[in-house]
Write an enzyme that holds these catalytic residues in place. Structure first.
Site, mmCIF file in Angstrom:
data_model
loop_
_atom_site.group_PDB
_atom_site.id
_atom_site.type_symbol
_atom_site.label_atom_id
_atom_site.label_comp_id
_atom_site.label_asym_id
_atom_site.label_seq_id
_atom_site.Cartn_x
_atom_site.Cartn_y
_atom_site.Cartn_z
ATOM 1 N N SER A 86 39.895 46.285 40.271
ATOM 2 C CA SER A 86 40.643 45.217 40.875
ATOM 3 C C SER A 86 41.827 46.315 41.939
ATOM 4 C CB SER A 86 41.562 44.553 39.699
ATOM 5 O OG SER A 86 40.484 44.266 38.804
ATOM 6 N N GLN A 87 43.013 45.158 42.371
ATOM 7 C CA GLN A 87 43.611 45.404 43.690
ATOM 8 C C GLN A 87 44.998 46.143 42.115
ATOM 9 O OE1 GLN A 87 46.078 42.649 43.782
ATOM 10 N NE2 GLN A 87 47.396 43.114 45.979
#
Ligand code: SAH
Length: 237
Positions: A86-87
């Protein structure tokens, strides 16, 4: 005199080689500082434990070698098997929203690379994390061990079922999208426990729940895009 010249030259050489190894070390330290400043603090993350964990965990060790230099960009990255890490901002936000304390025990569904688990492990006492894809589970397990994250326990299985033997959990973080919270996870959440997940299918909302007695208090946060939860949940829909 000869001796003095020898000492000076040796000193200079040693200094050079030190500088060289420091430089080699520094790119990721600088990249993390920049990431935390421009992507995390500037967007309003305030929890010092979260900030310090993001500064410490070497995100470039959690992505395939070819993406190492991209590890600190403002977005998700492929980790193989059609899955993503994920970011950084989303990792920080989800972690902050769980309001973690040092004695907490946390369950994560969707180990992926193991990055989110590593972040959690620096903040809480124990992290239990479940990954459905055997290859990813094995890689994450080895990686976390090699990097010294000794309070993270990785299991390969369907996170839908949770980890009943280790329940109750003070917090649960689901890092794959699902329209509903799997019932076993609600059961395994401690009273006053927090649960966060990307809720939905094509469109998803990061949603935070707080368990109060038998009830769940719901708070919708921001739109997000995660890979869907696989396994039992698909059979039910
Ligand atoms: N938290 C991860 C990123 C998660 S990507 C990180 O820090 O890198 C979502 C992960 O959830 C994928 O690895 C996917 O295989 C896994 N997943 C999907 N369905 C699952 C299920 N039912 N149980 C456990 N893991 C699941």
């Amino acid at each position: 005199m000869k001796r003095l010249i020898f000492v000076i030259i040796t000193g200079l050489l040693l200094n050079c080689s030190n500088n060289h190894s420091q430089k080699k070390e520094a790119w990721d330290v600088i990249a993390r500082q920049e990431m935390v400043q421009t992507q995390i603090i500037s967007r309003g993350i305030k929890d010092q434990n979260v900030i310090s964990a993001l500064l410490k965990v070497k995100r470039h060790k959690f992505v395939p070698k070819k993406y190492e230099k991209l590890a600190y960009i403002d977005g998700p990255l492929p980790i193989g098997e059609d899955q993503t890490i994920s970011q950084p901002y989303i990792v920080a936000l989800m972690t902050e929203k769980l309001e973690l304390k040092s004695g907490d025990r946390v369950l994560e569904i969707g180990t992926g690379s193991g990055y989110q688990a590593a972040i959690l492990s620096l903040i809480v006492q124990e992290v239990y994390t479940i990954e459905i894809l055997p290859k990813l589970a094995e890689t994450a397990k080895k990686r976390l061990k090699a990097l010294g994250y000794n309070n993270v326990y990785v299991k390969c299985g369907d996170g839908f079922l949770g980890w009943p033997e280790k329940a109750p959990f003070d917090a649960i973080i689901i890092t794959c999208a699902t329209p509903e919270i799997p019932a076993p996870l609600i059961e395994q959440l401690a009273d006053s426990g927090r649960l966060i997940l990307p809720q939905g299918e094509e469109t998803q909302t990061l949603t935070l729940y707080r368990k109060i007695g038998k009830n769940l208090k719901k708070e919708e946060l921001i739109p997000v895009l995660f890979v869907p939860m696989k396994g039992i949940i698909r059979e039910e829909h």
